[in-house]
Design a protein around this motif. Structure first.
Motif, mmCIF file in Angstrom:
data_model
loop_
_atom_site.group_PDB
_atom_site.id
_atom_site.type_symbol
_atom_site.label_atom_id
_atom_site.label_comp_id
_atom_site.label_asym_id
_atom_site.label_seq_id
_atom_site.Cartn_x
_atom_site.Cartn_y
_atom_site.Cartn_z
ATOM 1 N N ILE A 194 0.839 -1.206 0.000
ATOM 2 C CA ILE A 194 0.000 0.000 0.000
ATOM 3 C C ILE A 194 0.866 1.246 0.000
ATOM 4 O O ILE A 194 0.602 2.208 -0.729
ATOM 5 N N TRP A 202 2.395 1.578 -3.427
ATOM 6 C CA TRP A 202 1.330 1.924 -4.366
ATOM 7 C C TRP A 202 1.053 3.428 -4.305
ATOM 8 O O TRP A 202 0.979 4.107 -5.329
ATOM 9 N N LEU A 217 -6.554 5.039 -9.325
ATOM 10 C CA LEU A 217 -5.625 4.213 -8.546
ATOM 11 C C LEU A 217 -5.594 4.574 -7.062
ATOM 12 O O LEU A 217 -5.012 3.843 -6.267
ATOM 13 N N ASP A 246 -7.409 0.695 -1.691
ATOM 14 C CA ASP A 246 -6.086 0.093 -1.510
ATOM 15 C C ASP A 246 -5.984 -1.212 -2.281
ATOM 16 O O ASP A 246 -6.963 -1.948 -2.389
ATOM 17 N N PRO A 247 -4.794 -1.516 -2.801
ATOM 18 C CA PRO A 247 -4.608 -2.797 -3.491
ATOM 19 C C PRO A 247 -4.582 -3.940 -2.485
ATOM 20 O O PRO A 247 -4.338 -3.733 -1.296
ATOM 21 N N VAL A 299 -0.899 -9.005 -7.038
ATOM 22 C CA VAL A 299 -1.553 -7.794 -6.559
ATOM 23 C C VAL A 299 -2.887 -7.687 -7.285
ATOM 24 O O VAL A 299 -2.941 -7.784 -8.510
ATOM 25 N N SER A 300 -3.960 -7.503 -6.539
ATOM 26 C CA SER A 300 -5.276 -7.351 -7.149
ATOM 27 C C SER A 300 -5.812 -5.959 -6.845
ATOM 28 O O SER A 300 -5.597 -5.430 -5.751
ATOM 29 N N TYR A 301 -6.486 -5.384 -7.833
ATOM 30 C CA TYR A 301 -7.036 -4.042 -7.659
ATOM 31 C C TYR A 301 -8.342 -3.936 -8.430
ATOM 32 O O TYR A 301 -8.417 -4.318 -9.592
ATOM 33 N N GLU A 302 -9.387 -3.426 -7.763
ATOM 34 C CA GLU A 302 -10.694 -3.266 -8.385
ATOM 35 C C GLU A 302 -10.857 -1.854 -8.914
ATOM 36 O O GLU A 302 -10.521 -0.883 -8.240
ATOM 37 N N LYS A 326 -0.046 0.055 -16.447
ATOM 38 C CA LYS A 326 0.275 -1.248 -15.859
ATOM 39 C C LYS A 326 1.752 -1.625 -16.020
ATOM 40 O O LYS A 326 2.387 -2.043 -15.044
ATOM 41 N N ILE A 354 0.163 -8.010 -11.515
ATOM 42 C CA ILE A 354 -0.962 -7.144 -11.156
ATOM 43 C C ILE A 354 -2.181 -7.576 -11.951
ATOM 44 O O ILE A 354 -2.109 -7.745 -13.160
ATOM 45 N N PHE A 399 -5.984 -6.284 -12.647
ATOM 46 C CA PHE A 399 -7.044 -5.292 -12.513
ATOM 47 C C PHE A 399 -8.368 -5.970 -12.839
ATOM 48 O O PHE A 399 -8.456 -6.746 -13.784
#
Length: 165
Positions: A51, A54, A70, A74-75, A83-86, A101, A119, A121
């Motif tokens: 975090i 990031w 972004l 938080d990722p 690493v996952s991110y919505e 990316k 990563i 997304f």
């Protein structure tokens, strides 16, 4: 072994002979000062460190829409180095995947000394327009006017409008 330009590879003949000195050979390529090796480093890091890194990367982004996308949440870590991110919209997904990316992935890999970081997304289900996060100038203005109605009278009194750079 012959060095051809910036690439060096182990000898196929040595590999076929089961030559012990070829077991430690690695593939190395140089690209704009960055070295990639066949031996991947796999240093561990925590979610808190992720975090922090990031947020550090996000602070360097110039595009306000991407920066906002972004920094919305938080990722997370899924697996050891995934690493996952919505994201809220498909448009954000497309822009981030194409534009940021590779830079973000390179930054995280260098920061943590871990070439295995990936990563992923994803677009959140059902949050496209209903998320309530203002992205455009008009959406931000409407949110401010709903909180502070006096702003609408000031805008009309002084003839103010949105500036576009």
């Amino acid at each position: 072994m012959v060095n051809r330009g910036a690439f060096s590879t182990p000898s196929i003949l040595d590999a076929l002979k089961d030559d012990p000195k070829s077991e430690n050979a690695t593939l190395v390529a140089h690209d704009e000062g960055v070295t990639y090796s066949g031996k991947e480093e796999r240093k561990t890091f925590t979610g808190a460190e992720l975090i922090e890194a990031w947020k550090s990367f996000v602070s360097t982004i110039d595009a306000p829409q991407l920066k906002s996308a972004l920094s919305a949440r938080d990722p997370g870590l899924s697996g050891r180095w995934n690493v996952s991110y919505e994201l809220d919209t498909e448009l954000q997904y497309n822009r981030l995947t194409l534009d940021l990316k590779p830079k973000l992935l390179g930054y995280l890999r260098r920061k943590f000394g871990n070439e295995a970081i990936e990563i992923n997304f994803t677009v959140s289900e059902g949050t496209n327009i209903q998320s309530g996060i203002p992205y455009t100038d008009e959406e931000r203005w409407n949110l401010l006017v709903s909180k502070y109605p006096a702003l609408a009278s000031l805008k009309s009194k002084f003839g103010l409008d949105f500036e576009h750079y």
